[in-house]
Design a protein around this motif. Structure first.
Motif, short mmCIF file in Angstrom:
data_model
loop_
_atom_site.label_atom_id
_atom_site.label_comp_id
_atom_site.label_asym_id
_atom_site.label_seq_id
_atom_site.Cartn_x
_atom_site.Cartn_y
_atom_site.Cartn_z
N SER A 29 1.01 -1.17 0.30
CA SER A 29 -0.03 -0.23 0.27
C SER A 29 0.65 1.63 -0.01
O SER A 29 0.79 2.28 -0.64
CB SER A 29 -0.69 0.58 0.69
OG SER A 29 -1.34 1.43 1.07
N GLY A 30 1.74 1.05 1.14
CA GLY A 30 2.93 2.49 1.32
C GLY A 30 2.05 4.09 1.53
O GLY A 30 2.67 4.70 1.93
N ASP A 31 0.93 3.73 2.07
CA ASP A 31 0.33 4.87 2.92
C ASP A 31 0.02 4.38 3.86
O ASP A 31 0.15 3.47 4.43
CB ASP A 31 -1.10 4.39 2.57
CG ASP A 31 -2.61 5.97 2.99
OD1 ASP A 31 -1.72 6.84 3.39
OD2 ASP A 31 -3.95 6.01 3.21
N LYS A 32 0.92 5.39 4.76
CA LYS A 32 1.11 6.00 6.55
C LYS A 32 -0.91 5.44 7.38
O LYS A 32 -0.68 4.95 7.71
CB LYS A 32 1.48 6.98 6.79
CG LYS A 32 2.88 7.54 6.83
CD LYS A 32 3.26 6.11 6.78
CE LYS A 32 5.22 6.33 6.36
NZ LYS A 32 5.84 5.02 6.53
N GLU A 33 -2.07 6.51 6.54
CA GLU A 33 -3.19 5.65 7.21
C GLU A 33 -3.44 4.34 7.50
O GLU A 33 -3.92 4.08 7.86
CB GLU A 33 -4.52 6.54 6.59
CG GLU A 33 -3.65 7.91 7.12
CD GLU A 33 -5.19 9.08 6.50
OE1 GLU A 33 -6.36 8.30 6.84
OE2 GLU A 33 -4.93 9.90 5.67
N THR A 34 -2.78 3.41 5.84
CA THR A 34 -3.25 1.98 5.92
C THR A 34 -2.18 0.99 7.16
O THR A 34 -3.20 0.66 7.62
CB THR A 34 -3.27 1.60 4.39
OG1 THR A 34 -3.75 2.38 3.73
CG2 THR A 34 -3.58 0.22 4.78
N GLU A 35 -1.28 1.43 7.48
CA GLU A 35 -0.73 1.34 7.70
C GLU A 35 -0.88 1.26 9.21
O GLU A 35 -1.03 0.13 10.04
CB GLU A 35 0.86 1.73 7.70
CG GLU A 35 1.85 1.09 9.17
CD GLU A 35 3.87 2.14 8.85
OE1 GLU A 35 4.20 1.45 9.13
OE2 GLU A 35 3.80 3.29 7.77
N LEU A 36 -1.20 2.51 9.65
CA LEU A 36 -2.07 2.62 11.58
C LEU A 36 -2.76 1.67 10.98
O LEU A 36 -3.16 1.74 12.58
CB LEU A 36 -1.88 4.39 11.79
CG LEU A 36 -0.94 4.86 11.23
CD1 LEU A 36 -0.70 6.15 11.56
CD2 LEU A 36 0.21 4.06 12.63
N GLN A 37 -3.71 1.89 10.19
CA GLN A 37 -5.02 0.67 10.96
C GLN A 37 -4.87 -0.69 11.02
O GLN A 37 -5.65 -1.17 11.83
CB GLN A 37 -6.05 0.97 9.99
CG GLN A 37 -6.87 2.18 9.68
CD GLN A 37 -7.98 2.75 8.63
OE1 GLN A 37 -7.60 2.35 7.38
NE2 GLN A 37 -8.53 4.28 8.74
N ILE A 38 -3.74 -1.19 10.34
CA ILE A 38 -3.32 -2.25 10.08
C ILE A 38 -2.64 -3.13 11.46
O ILE A 38 -2.94 -3.71 12.09
CB ILE A 38 -2.45 -3.07 8.48
CG1 ILE A 38 -3.97 -2.73 7.89
CG2 ILE A 38 -2.03 -4.06 8.66
CD1 ILE A 38 -3.12 -2.73 6.70
N ARG A 39 -1.89 -1.72 11.88
CA ARG A 39 -1.13 -2.21 13.25
C ARG A 39 -1.59 -2.26 13.71
O ARG A 39 -1.79 -2.74 15.02
CB ARG A 39 0.55 -1.00 12.99
CG ARG A 39 1.23 -1.96 12.11
CD ARG A 39 2.18 -0.61 11.86
NE ARG A 39 3.50 -0.70 10.80
CZ ARG A 39 3.95 -2.31 10.55
NH1 ARG A 39 4.09 -3.45 11.34
NH2 ARG A 39 5.55 -2.01 9.47
N ILE A 40 -2.50 -1.12 14.37
CA ILE A 40 -3.83 -1.08 16.13
C ILE A 40 -4.61 -2.44 15.67
O ILE A 40 -4.68 -2.13 16.40
CB ILE A 40 -4.41 0.81 15.16
CG1 ILE A 40 -2.62 1.34 15.97
CG2 ILE A 40 -5.55 0.42 16.53
CD1 ILE A 40 -4.26 3.63 15.04
N HIS A 41 -5.11 -2.62 14.96
CA HIS A 41 -5.64 -3.73 14.52
C HIS A 41 -4.75 -5.19 15.26
O HIS A 41 -5.79 -5.68 16.05
CB HIS A 41 -6.82 -3.92 12.94
CG HIS A 41 -7.45 -5.04 12.96
ND1 HIS A 41 -8.50 -5.09 13.16
CD2 HIS A 41 -7.18 -6.48 12.58
CE1 HIS A 41 -9.96 -6.55 13.83
NE2 HIS A 41 -8.20 -6.94 13.04
N PHE A 42 -4.23 -5.32 14.80
CA PHE A 42 -3.12 -5.81 15.38
C PHE A 42 -3.05 -5.60 17.02
O PHE A 42 -3.74 -6.78 17.73
CB PHE A 42 -1.83 -5.87 14.59
CG PHE A 42 -1.21 -7.35 14.90
CD1 PHE A 42 -0.90 -8.66 14.73
CD2 PHE A 42 -0.36 -6.76 16.09
CE1 PHE A 42 0.19 -9.56 15.84
CE2 PHE A 42 0.88 -7.63 16.00
CZ PHE A 42 0.88 -8.86 16.53
#
Length: 155
Positions: free
Chosen positions: A89-102
């Motif tokens: 993805s390369g998108d910081k918002e996507t990264e944050l949503q996935i890591r926070i979900h984990f």
């Protein structure tokens, strides 16, 4: 054989006709599963980022164990999958949503590391990556993501 640089590849690909580009992409997809996954993201999923995030989060939920003990091998596999999807993805918002979900799933399922310090450090490494990605966002988005992060820093 030394691979060419990105700029050299770009110059070589620019004059190619459409059919040759298509053949090159298909050959890349045949060689490695990661190439095929990246091509799938770019062609089919990049237009619907929210759907992609939901799909990755569902995959994380499937991989997390049902019992309360999580092994470092399982944790490494989940993090490797997560990192690959984030890199696509390369998108910081996507990264944050996935890591926070984990991290939220680890807390909500009350998973324990046992005596394994490595697993605990992997979890805290995810929290550090979240903090690092947060610094690159707009302050309004930082506030929203920090609200989602409340309660994730347990040991």
């Amino acid at each position: 054989m030394k691979p060419a640089s990105i700029s050299e590849l770009k110059r070589a690909l620019a004059p190619l006709p459409r059919e040759d580009l298509l053949d090159a992409c298909l050959r890349l997809a045949k060689f490695k599963v990661d190439n095929k996954a990246l091509l799938t993201y770019l062609l089919l999923q990049s237009g619907d980022e929210a759907g992609y995030i939901d799909e990755v989060c569902a995959e994380i939920d499937e991989q997390l164990p049902a019992n309360r003990l999580i092994h470092k091998k399982t944790l490494r596999k989940i993090i490797r999958t997560m990192d690959k999807c984030i890199r696509f993805s390369g998108d910081k918002e996507t990264e944050l949503q996935i890591r926070i979900h984990f991290c939220r799933q680890v807390i909500d399922r009350d998973l324990h590391w046992g005596r394994c310090r490595v697993s605990e450090n992997m979890y805290f490494g995810q929290l550090k990556k979240i903090e690092k990605a947060l610094e690159k966002l707009h302050p309004d988005l930082q506030y929203d993501f920090r609200q989602q992060m409340q309660g994730l820093d347990r040991a």
